[in-house]
Motif scaffolding. Structure first.
Motif, PDB file in Angstrom:
ATOM      1  N   MET A   1     -34.320 -33.000  13.982  1.00 12.68           N
ATOM      2  CA  MET A   1     -34.046 -34.121  13.074  1.00 12.68           C
ATOM      3  C   MET A   1     -35.186 -34.260  12.062  1.00 12.68           C
ATOM      4  O   MET A   1     -34.942 -34.451  10.858  1.00 12.68           O
ATOM      5  N   ARG A   2     -36.441 -34.118  12.525  1.00 12.54           N
ATOM      6  CA  ARG A   2     -37.567 -34.236  11.609  1.00 12.54           C
ATOM      7  C   ARG A   2     -37.555 -33.106  10.573  1.00 12.54           C
ATOM      8  O   ARG A   2     -37.936 -33.311   9.423  1.00 12.54           O
ATOM      9  N   ILE A   3     -37.139 -31.932  10.998  1.00 14.40           N
ATOM     10  CA  ILE A   3     -37.037 -30.816  10.054  1.00 14.40           C
ATOM     11  C   ILE A   3     -36.006 -31.154   8.979  1.00 14.40           C
ATOM     12  O   ILE A   3     -36.236 -30.948   7.786  1.00 14.40           O
ATOM     13  N   ASP A   4     -34.875 -31.701   9.395  1.00 10.32           N
ATOM     14  CA  ASP A   4     -33.820 -32.031   8.447  1.00 10.32           C
ATOM     15  C   ASP A   4     -34.275 -33.114   7.479  1.00 10.32           C
ATOM     16  O   ASP A   4     -34.031 -33.039   6.270  1.00 10.32           O
ATOM     17  N   VAL A   5     -34.976 -34.129   8.020  1.00 13.56           N
ATOM     18  CA  VAL A   5     -35.484 -35.210   7.177  1.00 13.56           C
ATOM     19  C   VAL A   5     -36.475 -34.660   6.156  1.00 13.56           C
ATOM     20  O   VAL A   5     -36.421 -34.988   4.965  1.00 13.56           O
ATOM     21  N   SER A   6     -37.386 -33.805   6.613  1.00 12.61           N
ATOM     22  CA  SER A   6     -38.395 -33.239   5.720  1.00 12.61           C
ATOM     23  C   SER A   6     -37.761 -32.378   4.639  1.00 12.61           C
ATOM     24  O   SER A   6     -38.160 -32.421   3.471  1.00 12.61           O
ATOM     25  N   LYS A   7     -36.759 -31.595   5.028  1.00  7.26           N
ATOM     26  CA  LYS A   7     -36.092 -30.725   4.054  1.00  7.26           C
ATOM     27  C   LYS A   7     -35.405 -31.558   2.981  1.00  7.26           C
ATOM     28  O   LYS A   7     -35.486 -31.242   1.794  1.00  7.26           O
ATOM     29  N   ARG A   8     -34.750 -32.627   3.402  1.00  7.84           N
ATOM     30  CA  ARG A   8     -34.075 -33.493   2.441  1.00  7.84           C
ATOM     31  C   ARG A   8     -35.089 -34.147   1.510  1.00  7.84           C
ATOM     32  O   ARG A   8     -34.853 -34.321   0.319  1.00  7.84           O
ATOM     33  N   SER A   9     -36.228 -34.532   2.071  1.00  9.31           N
ATOM     34  CA  SER A   9     -37.278 -35.167   1.276  1.00  9.31           C
ATOM     35  C   SER A   9     -37.795 -34.215   0.209  1.00  9.31           C
ATOM     36  O   SER A   9     -38.061 -34.613  -0.929  1.00  9.31           O
ATOM     37  N   LEU A  10     -37.939 -32.948   0.568  1.00  9.60           N
ATOM     38  CA  LEU A  10     -38.455 -31.963  -0.382  1.00  9.60           C
ATOM     39  C   LEU A  10     -37.493 -31.733  -1.541  1.00  9.60           C
ATOM     40  O   LEU A  10     -37.908 -31.333  -2.623  1.00  9.60           O
ATOM     41  N   ARG A  11     -36.211 -31.994  -1.302  1.00  8.30           N
ATOM     42  CA  ARG A  11     -35.222 -31.808  -2.374  1.00  8.30           C
ATOM     43  C   ARG A  11     -35.271 -32.955  -3.386  1.00  8.30           C
ATOM     44  O   ARG A  11     -34.801 -32.837  -4.495  1.00  8.30           O
ATOM     45  N   GLY A  12     -35.820 -34.095  -2.936  1.00  5.09           N
ATOM     46  CA  GLY A  12     -35.840 -35.275  -3.792  1.00  5.09           C
ATOM     47  C   GLY A  12     -37.182 -35.476  -4.464  1.00  5.09           C
ATOM     48  O   GLY A  12     -37.903 -34.536  -4.767  1.00  5.09           O
ATOM     49  N   HIS A  13     -37.508 -36.721  -4.681  1.00  7.71           N
ATOM     50  CA  HIS A  13     -38.732 -37.063  -5.387  1.00  7.71           C
ATOM     51  C   HIS A  13     -39.800 -37.501  -4.386  1.00  7.71           C
ATOM     52  O   HIS A  13     -39.549 -37.632  -3.193  1.00  7.71           O
ATOM     53  N   GLU A  14     -40.997 -37.780  -4.937  1.00  5.65           N
ATOM     54  CA  GLU A  14     -42.059 -38.348  -4.114  1.00  5.65           C
ATOM     55  C   GLU A  14     -41.569 -39.686  -3.557  1.00  5.65           C
ATOM     56  O   GLU A  14     -40.849 -40.427  -4.230  1.00  5.65           O
TER      57      GLU A  14
END
Length: 194
Positions: free
Chosen positions: A128-141
């Motif tokens: 789940m943390r990997i998925d959250v981090s990946k999604r975060s990297l696709r977006g903004h700060e």
């Protein structure tokens, strides 16, 4: 140990080093200054490597590539942490390494499979943390308001009275896990729960 060469003035409470305890180089491609979310809590990398080796015996560099692909190339695992972690798992007899052409090929042991079964819930958390981090990297700060909210959560956990009854553990875990899932699922999930 401080991270003097990274820009973390917007992350005063994070302890991300050049190579953090999570074993990842903070060098997201296309992002300035290597600023990225912390990916793993201590111990998560050991569990993830164990799970990957359980799926398919492989070499250390295969694991680096697999983990990198999980983040769509946005994170590159540090060999300087991957290989010592593999050594730790091998010394713990959770995996076994056999030399092939000067490179070790790793396979999981029965003890390793038993450990993986015992930590199935923790492994779900890692993914789940990997998925959250990946999604975060696709977006903004993350905006400062979000940082403040995260800090409030961290502060609330520190202020907890420490009396962790079974009921209180379930209550807090449900609150945190449901919130994490709602964030990952997006606005639609929040609207449905209202």
């Amino acid at each position: 140990m401080r991270d003097d060469h990274h820009h973390n003035e917007h992350r005063p409470h994070h302890r991300d080093h050049g190579e953090g305890r999570d074993g990842f180089e903070k060098r997201p491609r296309g992002e300035r200054g290597g600023r990225g979310p912390r990916v793993f809590a201590p111990g998560d990398l050991k569990l993830l490597l164990l799970a990957l080796i359980a799926e398919q015996p492989c070499h250390g560099y295969d694991l680096i590539r697999q983990i990198e692909s999980m983040f769509d190339g946005a994170y590159s695992p540090s060999p300087g942490v991957i290989y010592p972690t593999l050594t730790f798992l091998e010394e713990s007899e959770l995996i076994e390494g056999s030399a092939h052409g000067g490179k070790k090929h790793y396979a999981i042991t029965e003890a390793g499979r038993a450990s993986l079964t015992e930590q199935a819930v923790a492994l779900d958390g890692v993914r789940m943390r990997i998925d959250v981090s990946k999604r975060s990297l696709r977006g903004h700060e993350r905006p400062p308001e979000i940082h403040e909210a995260v800090n409030n959560l961290r502060h609330a956990m520190h202020l907890h009275d420490g009396r962790w009854s079974p009921e209180e553990i379930l209550r807090v875990c449900d609150l945190l896990n449901n919130t994490a899932k709602a964030i990952v699922d997006g606005p639609q999930a929040s609207e449905k729960s209202v």
